[in-house]
Write an enzyme that holds these catalytic residues in place. Sequence first.
Site, PDB file in Angstrom:
ATOM      1  N   CYS A  55       0.897  -1.109   0.072  1.00 47.53           N
ATOM      2  CA  CYS A  55       0.117   0.025   0.038  1.00 47.53           C
ATOM      3  C   CYS A  55       0.853   1.239   0.094  1.00 47.53           C
ATOM      4  O   CYS A  55       1.667   1.679  -0.703  1.00 47.53           O
ATOM      5  CB  CYS A  55      -0.997  -0.303   1.154  1.00 47.53           C
ATOM      6  SG  CYS A  55      -2.407   1.136   1.003  1.00 47.53           S
ATOM      7  N   HIS A 140      -3.676  -4.722   0.602  1.00 52.37           N
ATOM      8  CA  HIS A 140      -3.171  -5.398   1.822  1.00 52.37           C
ATOM      9  C   HIS A 140      -3.314  -6.752   1.751  1.00 52.37           C
ATOM     10  O   HIS A 140      -4.339  -7.428   2.062  1.00 52.37           O
ATOM     11  CB  HIS A 140      -4.146  -4.818   2.890  1.00 52.37           C
ATOM     12  CG  HIS A 140      -3.870  -3.364   3.224  1.00 52.37           C
ATOM     13  ND1 HIS A 140      -2.957  -2.718   3.859  1.00 52.37           N
ATOM     14  CD2 HIS A 140      -4.421  -2.168   2.403  1.00 52.37           C
ATOM     15  CE1 HIS A 140      -2.931  -1.437   4.157  1.00 52.37           C
ATOM     16  NE2 HIS A 140      -4.056  -0.993   3.121  1.00 52.37           N
ATOM     17  N   GLU A 142      -2.149  -8.660   4.209  1.00 58.01           N
ATOM     18  CA  GLU A 142      -1.923  -9.037   5.395  1.00 58.01           C
ATOM     19  C   GLU A 142      -3.331  -9.209   6.061  1.00 58.01           C
ATOM     20  O   GLU A 142      -3.517  -9.742   7.337  1.00 58.01           O
ATOM     21  CB  GLU A 142      -1.222  -8.132   6.483  1.00 58.01           C
ATOM     22  CG  GLU A 142      -1.793  -6.773   6.786  1.00 58.01           C
ATOM     23  CD  GLU A 142      -1.857  -5.579   5.717  1.00 58.01           C
ATOM     24  OE1 GLU A 142      -2.158  -4.793   5.929  1.00 58.01           O
ATOM     25  OE2 GLU A 142      -1.484  -6.112   4.388  1.00 58.01           O
ATOM     26  N   SER A 195      -2.938  -8.898  37.232  1.00 63.36           N
ATOM     27  CA  SER A 195      -4.106  -8.356  37.210  1.00 63.36           C
ATOM     28  C   SER A 195      -5.030  -9.355  37.493  1.00 63.36           C
ATOM     29  O   SER A 195      -6.196  -9.037  37.714  1.00 63.36           O
ATOM     30  CB  SER A 195      -4.390  -8.002  35.549  1.00 63.36           C
ATOM     31  OG  SER A 195      -4.476  -9.061  34.743  1.00 63.36           O
ATOM     32  N   GLY A 196      -5.121 -10.755  37.284  1.00 65.82           N
ATOM     33  CA  GLY A 196      -5.870 -11.709  37.732  1.00 65.82           C
ATOM     34  C   GLY A 196      -6.288 -12.480  36.275  1.00 65.82           C
ATOM     35  O   GLY A 196      -6.897 -13.434  36.469  1.00 65.82           O
ATOM     36  N   GLY A 197      -5.760 -11.982  35.269  1.00 67.65           N
ATOM     37  CA  GLY A 197      -6.075 -12.526  33.902  1.00 67.65           C
ATOM     38  C   GLY A 197      -5.071 -13.631  33.770  1.00 67.65           C
ATOM     39  O   GLY A 197      -4.223 -13.965  34.195  1.00 67.65           O
ATOM     40  N   VAL A 198      -5.611 -14.464  32.672  1.00 68.29           N
ATOM     41  CA  VAL A 198      -4.689 -15.659  32.175  1.00 68.29           C
ATOM     42  C   VAL A 198      -3.531 -15.276  31.893  1.00 68.29           C
ATOM     43  O   VAL A 198      -2.411 -15.922  32.457  1.00 68.29           O
ATOM     44  CB  VAL A 198      -5.406 -16.202  31.233  1.00 68.29           C
ATOM     45  CG1 VAL A 198      -4.635 -17.350  30.944  1.00 68.29           C
ATOM     46  CG2 VAL A 198      -6.647 -16.880  31.354  1.00 68.29           C
ATOM     47  N   ASP A 199      -3.098 -14.455  31.233  1.00 66.99           N
ATOM     48  CA  ASP A 199      -1.806 -14.157  30.678  1.00 66.99           C
ATOM     49  C   ASP A 199      -0.902 -13.699  31.974  1.00 66.99           C
ATOM     50  O   ASP A 199       0.344 -14.243  32.031  1.00 66.99           O
ATOM     51  CB  ASP A 199      -1.680 -12.811  29.624  1.00 66.99           C
ATOM     52  CG  ASP A 199      -2.208 -13.325  28.366  1.00 66.99           C
ATOM     53  OD1 ASP A 199      -2.547 -14.272  28.329  1.00 66.99           O
ATOM     54  OD2 ASP A 199      -2.486 -12.256  27.607  1.00 66.99           O
ATOM     55  N   SER A 200      -1.117 -12.708  32.702  1.00 58.02           N
ATOM     56  CA  SER A 200      -0.252 -12.466  33.779  1.00 58.02           C
ATOM     57  C   SER A 200      -0.312 -13.438  34.897  1.00 58.02           C
ATOM     58  O   SER A 200       0.940 -13.469  35.532  1.00 58.02           O
ATOM     59  CB  SER A 200      -0.922 -11.049  34.404  1.00 58.02           C
ATOM     60  OG  SER A 200      -2.168 -10.994  34.912  1.00 58.02           O
ATOM     61  N   ALA A 201      -1.341 -14.218  35.101  1.00 59.06           N
ATOM     62  CA  ALA A 201      -1.512 -15.281  35.977  1.00 59.06           C
ATOM     63  C   ALA A 201      -0.351 -16.458  35.810  1.00 59.06           C
ATOM     64  O   ALA A 201       0.354 -16.757  36.356  1.00 59.06           O
ATOM     65  CB  ALA A 201      -2.626 -15.865  36.115  1.00 59.06           C
TER      66      ALA A 201
END
Length: 208
Positions: A55, A140, A142, A195-201
């Site tokens: 583009c 594009h 992608e 934070s309590g989220g899956v990633d940070s846990a």
Amino acid sequence: MYSEVIPHTMPVEEVKAKNPAALILSGGPSSVYEDGAPALQEGLLELGVPVFGICYGFQAMTNALGGTVAATGDREYGRTKLEPTDGVLHEGLDEHNVWMSHGDSVTEAPAGFEVTASSEGAPVAAFENADLCMAGVQYHPEVMHSPHGQEVLTRFLTEIAGLEQTWTASNIAEQLIDAVKQQVGPNGRAICGLSGGVDSAVAAALVQ
């Protein structure tokens, strides 16, 4: 393939120091003729590295190589019919929809580049130069709205740039671990925001 996102303002010497296997110039909302529009760093296209323009990156590449970008008045946005004519990127592909989003269009490819696709509003919708290992597309590839886009990107990387698809996340894991150890040091402490989220846990459990 391993990739990094870098700003267009990165000096060419810093780009060269990264020893890139290929460069992909991304899209953007600007016109190459606007004051202050993003431009390729001088010497970037002389690094001898395969380059693929998308583009706005396609137009910036065209402008830098002496081709012509013009405000034709034929804006294209959304699903658009692409007519491949030749080349590696679209070999074997018939007319199909791609996702366009542009006001200006490339009306003349740089010298030595073969026009390999067109659309109603973009007479030069793709070009290639096998000797320079350079290519580009106006659309594009992608996004999912370009159904053959991933194939086109893969063809650039493997057939034009000559790269092998050997990278996995495990290739970089040890490098990242070593970098953290050096930064924290043998007696340092690292803080993990949970934070309590899956990633940070999961991250907190791994750090612990």
